[in-house]
Motif scaffolding. Structure first.
Motif, PDB file in Angstrom:
ATOM      1  N   ARG A   1      26.404 -35.264 -32.551  1.00 22.80           N
ATOM      2  CA  ARG A   1      26.269 -35.761 -33.928  1.00 22.80           C
ATOM      3  C   ARG A   1      25.097 -35.080 -34.633  1.00 22.80           C
ATOM      4  O   ARG A   1      25.209 -34.645 -35.788  1.00 22.80           O
ATOM      5  CB  ARG A   1      26.093 -37.276 -33.937  1.00 22.80           C
ATOM      6  N   TYR A   2      23.970 -35.002 -33.960  1.00 24.03           N
ATOM      7  CA  TYR A   2      22.824 -34.300 -34.538  1.00 24.03           C
ATOM      8  C   TYR A   2      23.123 -32.816 -34.666  1.00 24.03           C
ATOM      9  O   TYR A   2      22.829 -32.183 -35.686  1.00 24.03           O
ATOM     10  CB  TYR A   2      21.591 -34.528 -33.667  1.00 24.03           C
ATOM     11  N   ARG A   3      23.722 -32.253 -33.643  1.00 24.50           N
ATOM     12  CA  ARG A   3      23.920 -30.809 -33.581  1.00 24.50           C
ATOM     13  C   ARG A   3      24.924 -30.326 -34.627  1.00 24.50           C
ATOM     14  O   ARG A   3      24.774 -29.231 -35.174  1.00 24.50           O
ATOM     15  CB  ARG A   3      24.392 -30.424 -32.184  1.00 24.50           C
ATOM     16  N   ALA A   4      25.939 -31.123 -34.928  1.00 21.69           N
ATOM     17  CA  ALA A   4      26.915 -30.728 -35.941  1.00 21.69           C
ATOM     18  C   ALA A   4      26.242 -30.530 -37.291  1.00 21.69           C
ATOM     19  O   ALA A   4      26.527 -29.568 -38.018  1.00 21.69           O
ATOM     20  CB  ALA A   4      28.021 -31.781 -36.046  1.00 21.69           C
ATOM     21  N   THR A   5      25.320 -31.428 -37.623  1.00 17.44           N
ATOM     22  CA  THR A   5      24.580 -31.305 -38.883  1.00 17.44           C
ATOM     23  C   THR A   5      23.689 -30.067 -38.862  1.00 17.44           C
ATOM     24  O   THR A   5      23.599 -29.336 -39.856  1.00 17.44           O
ATOM     25  CB  THR A   5      23.734 -32.566 -39.122  1.00 17.44           C
ATOM     26  N   MET A   6      23.037 -29.813 -37.730  1.00 21.08           N
ATOM     27  CA  MET A   6      22.153 -28.658 -37.619  1.00 21.08           C
ATOM     28  C   MET A   6      22.939 -27.355 -37.753  1.00 21.08           C
ATOM     29  O   MET A   6      22.511 -26.430 -38.458  1.00 21.08           O
ATOM     30  CB  MET A   6      21.419 -28.681 -36.280  1.00 21.08           C
TER      31      MET A   6
ATOM     32  N   GLY B   1      28.092 -36.742 -26.572  1.00 22.26           N
ATOM     33  CA  GLY B   1      28.559 -37.288 -27.845  1.00 22.26           C
ATOM     34  C   GLY B   1      27.415 -37.554 -28.802  1.00 22.26           C
ATOM     35  O   GLY B   1      27.481 -37.222 -29.988  1.00 22.26           O
ATOM     36  N   THR B   2      26.351 -38.145 -28.302  1.00 18.43           N
ATOM     37  CA  THR B   2      25.167 -38.400 -29.131  1.00 18.43           C
ATOM     38  C   THR B   2      24.529 -37.098 -29.582  1.00 18.43           C
ATOM     39  O   THR B   2      24.154 -36.931 -30.747  1.00 18.43           O
ATOM     40  CB  THR B   2      24.150 -39.241 -28.342  1.00 18.43           C
ATOM     41  N   PHE B   3      24.412 -36.154 -28.663  1.00 22.40           N
ATOM     42  CA  PHE B   3      23.834 -34.842 -28.957  1.00 22.40           C
ATOM     43  C   PHE B   3      24.647 -34.110 -30.031  1.00 22.40           C
ATOM     44  O   PHE B   3      24.090 -33.470 -30.928  1.00 22.40           O
ATOM     45  CB  PHE B   3      23.806 -34.031 -27.654  1.00 22.40           C
TER      46      PHE B   3
ATOM     47  N   LYS C   1      30.486 -31.829 -45.750  1.00 27.42           N
ATOM     48  CA  LYS C   1      31.868 -31.463 -45.452  1.00 27.42           C
ATOM     49  C   LYS C   1      31.976 -30.781 -44.093  1.00 27.42           C
ATOM     50  O   LYS C   1      32.797 -31.178 -43.246  1.00 27.42           O
ATOM     51  CB  LYS C   1      32.406 -30.538 -46.544  1.00 27.42           C
ATOM     52  N   TYR C   2      31.158 -29.777 -43.885  1.00 25.90           N
ATOM     53  CA  TYR C   2      31.313 -28.980 -42.671  1.00 25.90           C
ATOM     54  C   TYR C   2      30.655 -29.615 -41.450  1.00 25.90           C
ATOM     55  O   TYR C   2      31.039 -29.289 -40.319  1.00 25.90           O
ATOM     56  CB  TYR C   2      30.825 -27.554 -42.910  1.00 25.90           C
ATOM     57  N   ALA C   3      29.703 -30.512 -41.638  1.00 26.18           N
ATOM     58  CA  ALA C   3      29.163 -31.248 -40.493  1.00 26.18           C
ATOM     59  C   ALA C   3      30.271 -32.075 -39.849  1.00 26.18           C
ATOM     60  O   ALA C   3      30.370 -32.173 -38.615  1.00 26.18           O
ATOM     61  CB  ALA C   3      28.003 -32.139 -40.915  1.00 26.18           C
ATOM     62  N   LYS C   4      31.147 -32.667 -40.672  1.00 24.10           N
ATOM     63  CA  LYS C   4      32.275 -33.439 -40.151  1.00 24.10           C
ATOM     64  C   LYS C   4      33.258 -32.531 -39.415  1.00 24.10           C
ATOM     65  O   LYS C   4      33.763 -32.871 -38.344  1.00 24.10           O
ATOM     66  CB  LYS C   4      32.986 -34.163 -41.293  1.00 24.10           C
ATOM     67  N   VAL C   5      33.526 -31.386 -40.004  1.00 23.94           N
ATOM     68  CA  VAL C   5      34.450 -30.428 -39.385  1.00 23.94           C
ATOM     69  C   VAL C   5      33.909 -29.956 -38.037  1.00 23.94           C
ATOM     70  O   VAL C   5      34.623 -29.912 -37.030  1.00 23.94           O
ATOM     71  CB  VAL C   5      34.678 -29.227 -40.327  1.00 23.94           C
ATOM     72  N   ILE C   6      32.634 -29.597 -38.017  1.00 25.52           N
ATOM     73  CA  ILE C   6      32.015 -29.076 -36.794  1.00 25.52           C
ATOM     74  C   ILE C   6      31.916 -30.161 -35.734  1.00 25.52           C
ATOM     75  O   ILE C   6      32.140 -29.897 -34.544  1.00 25.52           O
ATOM     76  CB  ILE C   6      30.635 -28.466 -37.123  1.00 25.52           C
ATOM     77  N   TYR C   7      31.595 -31.383 -36.145  1.00 25.72           N
ATOM     78  CA  TYR C   7      31.538 -32.469 -35.166  1.00 25.72           C
ATOM     79  C   TYR C   7      32.901 -32.671 -34.505  1.00 25.72           C
ATOM     80  O   TYR C   7      32.996 -32.895 -33.294  1.00 25.72           O
ATOM     81  CB  TYR C   7      31.083 -33.771 -35.818  1.00 25.72           C
ATOM     82  N   SER C   8      33.969 -32.588 -35.304  1.00 27.06           N
ATOM     83  CA  SER C   8      35.318 -32.739 -34.763  1.00 27.06           C
ATOM     84  C   SER C   8      35.605 -31.657 -33.715  1.00 27.06           C
ATOM     85  O   SER C   8      36.210 -31.933 -32.671  1.00 27.06           O
ATOM     86  CB  SER C   8      36.341 -32.664 -35.900  1.00 27.06           C
ATOM     87  N   ILE C   9      35.142 -30.434 -33.985  1.00 24.60           N
ATOM     88  CA  ILE C   9      35.350 -29.341 -33.030  1.00 24.60           C
ATOM     89  C   ILE C   9      34.541 -29.580 -31.758  1.00 24.60           C
ATOM     90  O   ILE C   9      35.039 -29.405 -30.637  1.00 24.60           O
ATOM     91  CB  ILE C   9      34.962 -27.993 -33.664  1.00 24.60           C
ATOM     92  N   LEU C  10      33.285 -29.972 -31.913  1.00 26.91           N
ATOM     93  CA  LEU C  10      32.437 -30.244 -30.748  1.00 26.91           C
ATOM     94  C   LEU C  10      33.018 -31.361 -29.892  1.00 26.91           C
ATOM     95  O   LEU C  10      32.992 -31.299 -28.656  1.00 26.91           O
ATOM     96  CB  LEU C  10      31.020 -30.597 -31.199  1.00 26.91           C
TER      97      LEU C  10
ATOM     98  N   LYS D   1      26.051 -25.003 -21.692  1.00 24.92           N
ATOM     99  CA  LYS D   1      24.858 -25.276 -20.886  1.00 24.92           C
ATOM    100  C   LYS D   1      24.538 -26.770 -20.868  1.00 24.92           C
ATOM    101  O   LYS D   1      24.178 -27.324 -19.830  1.00 24.92           O
ATOM    102  CB  LYS D   1      23.669 -24.484 -21.432  1.00 24.92           C
ATOM    103  N   LYS D   2      24.693 -27.417 -22.013  1.00 25.21           N
ATOM    104  CA  LYS D   2      24.411 -28.854 -22.087  1.00 25.21           C
ATOM    105  C   LYS D   2      25.415 -29.639 -21.248  1.00 25.21           C
ATOM    106  O   LYS D   2      25.056 -30.594 -20.547  1.00 25.21           O
ATOM    107  CB  LYS D   2      24.465 -29.320 -23.539  1.00 25.21           C
ATOM    108  N   ILE D   3      26.671 -29.236 -21.288  1.00 23.30           N
ATOM    109  CA  ILE D   3      27.699 -29.906 -20.486  1.00 23.30           C
ATOM    110  C   ILE D   3      27.447 -29.686 -19.004  1.00 23.30           C
ATOM    111  O   ILE D   3      27.500 -30.637 -18.193  1.00 23.30           O
ATOM    112  CB  ILE D   3      29.099 -29.398 -20.897  1.00 23.30           C
ATOM    113  N   GLN D   4      27.160 -28.448 -18.624  1.00 22.21           N
ATOM    114  CA  GLN D   4      26.906 -28.147 -17.220  1.00 22.21           C
ATOM    115  C   GLN D   4      25.668 -28.881 -16.711  1.00 22.21           C
ATOM    116  O   GLN D   4      25.642 -29.369 -15.571  1.00 22.21           O
ATOM    117  CB  GLN D   4      26.744 -26.634 -17.017  1.00 22.21           C
ATOM    118  N   GLU D   5      24.663 -28.978 -17.551  1.00 21.48           N
ATOM    119  CA  GLU D   5      23.443 -29.704 -17.179  1.00 21.48           C
ATOM    120  C   GLU D   5      23.755 -31.169 -16.921  1.00 21.48           C
ATOM    121  O   GLU D   5      23.257 -31.776 -15.956  1.00 21.48           O
ATOM    122  CB  GLU D   5      22.426 -29.573 -18.306  1.00 21.48           C
ATOM    123  N   THR D   6      24.585 -31.759 -17.783  1.00 16.95           N
ATOM    124  CA  THR D   6      24.952 -33.172 -17.631  1.00 16.95           C
ATOM    125  C   THR D   6      25.785 -33.394 -16.383  1.00 16.95           C
ATOM    126  O   THR D   6      25.599 -34.386 -15.649  1.00 16.95           O
ATOM    127  CB  THR D   6      25.708 -33.645 -18.889  1.00 16.95           C
TER     128      THR D   6
END
Length: 263
Positions: free
Chosen positions: A150-155, A146-148, A24-33, A118-123
């Motif tokens: 998906r994994y990160r929302a679950t973590m 975007g790829t990053f 449930k919350y991985a979907k919510v967090i991914y939407s926020i990211l 940091k990840k955005i600035q690095e990119t």
């Protein structure tokens, strides 16, 4: 009933519940990211800015929902599922989780969002070094981040749900202890993971220890033993806590004696 079988059934029920919360919350967090990424792209010429409040609000929802639910389950488990917690305790746990959010959520969200920045600035820096236009950098951000995400929302969901569960269950066990005057013991439950921490799996040994004692957990980086009162103990580092879904189960002294005597 065999005490270990009883424990395993409880742990399996809890695991199914925690997995449902993670989905449930991985979907919510991914939407926020994803929303943060699009906001950063719109502001790419001004430092790729985005706001923190969405992540704060949704993680606060997570802590309230998971915390009260798991505190209730833990209280019922301590009473062998015969006694349900009263509304007094439900309201008290909600107040406790709200105070926990006020005291801790700002820092937790700040750390999560700082990693995103940091990840955005690095990119963006990579894109600039390659001489990309703003449009191409934007496309590069959507692809790479975007790829990053998906994994990160679950973590993030896994880490924060386990944190909420462990904080709430510890509080619930304290209330049960005060209500009954009985001693409480605890056990470490290692939940399934694709890449399990073997040094956490070692703690799931079917033995209960007094609540006041430490779990002595190997730290593969230092080679030493970390003293942890529970999974997600805030006094140890990220090596033990980030992406960890382990939980403590609190049991009565009578149950602890039975389970410790079972081979």
């Amino acid at each position: 009933m065999n005490p270990r079988l009883q424990l395993r059934r409880y742990a399996n029920r809890e695991n199914r519940k925690l997995k449902a919360y993670e989905r449930k919350y991985a979907k919510v967090i991914y939407s926020i990211l994803d929303k943060q990424l699009e906001e950063a792209i719109r502001n790419i010429q001004h430092g790729a800015m985005f706001l923190d409040y969405d992540m704060y609000d949704r993680l606060s929802d997570l802590y309230r929902e998971v915390g009260v639910d798991l505190a209730n389950d833990q209280y019922d488990a301590l009473t062998s599922f015969h006694t349900k917690a009263s509304n007094f305790f439900l309201n008290q746990w909600l107040e406790f989780m709200t105070n926990y959010i006020l005291a801790n959520m700002g820092l937790r969200v700040s750390r999560i969002n700082e990693t995103t920045r940091k990840k955005i600035q690095e990119t963006i820096a990579i894109g600039n070094n390659l001489g990309m236009t703003i449009e191409k950098i934007s496309s590069f951000l959507r692809q790479r981040i975007g790829t990053f995400n998906r994994y990160r929302a679950t973590m993030i969901a896994r880490t924060e749900i386990a944190e909420a569960a462990n904080v709430a269950k510890e509080k619930s066990s304290q209330d049960w202890e005060q209500e009954t005057g009985e001693n409480v013991y605890k056990m470490w439950i290692h939940r399934y993971a694709k890449e399990p921490r073997l040094f956490h799996h070692e703690q799931d040994n079917g033995k209960a220890i007094p609540k006041s004692e430490y779990f002595l957990v190997r730290n593969p980086k230092t080679g030493l033993l970390d003293e942890m009162m529970r999974p997600h103990d805030p006094n140890v580092g990220g090596e033990q806590n980030i992406n960890c879904s382990c939980v403590a189960v609190y049991v009565s002294e009578g149950y602890a004696r039975r389970v410790n005597a079972t081979k």
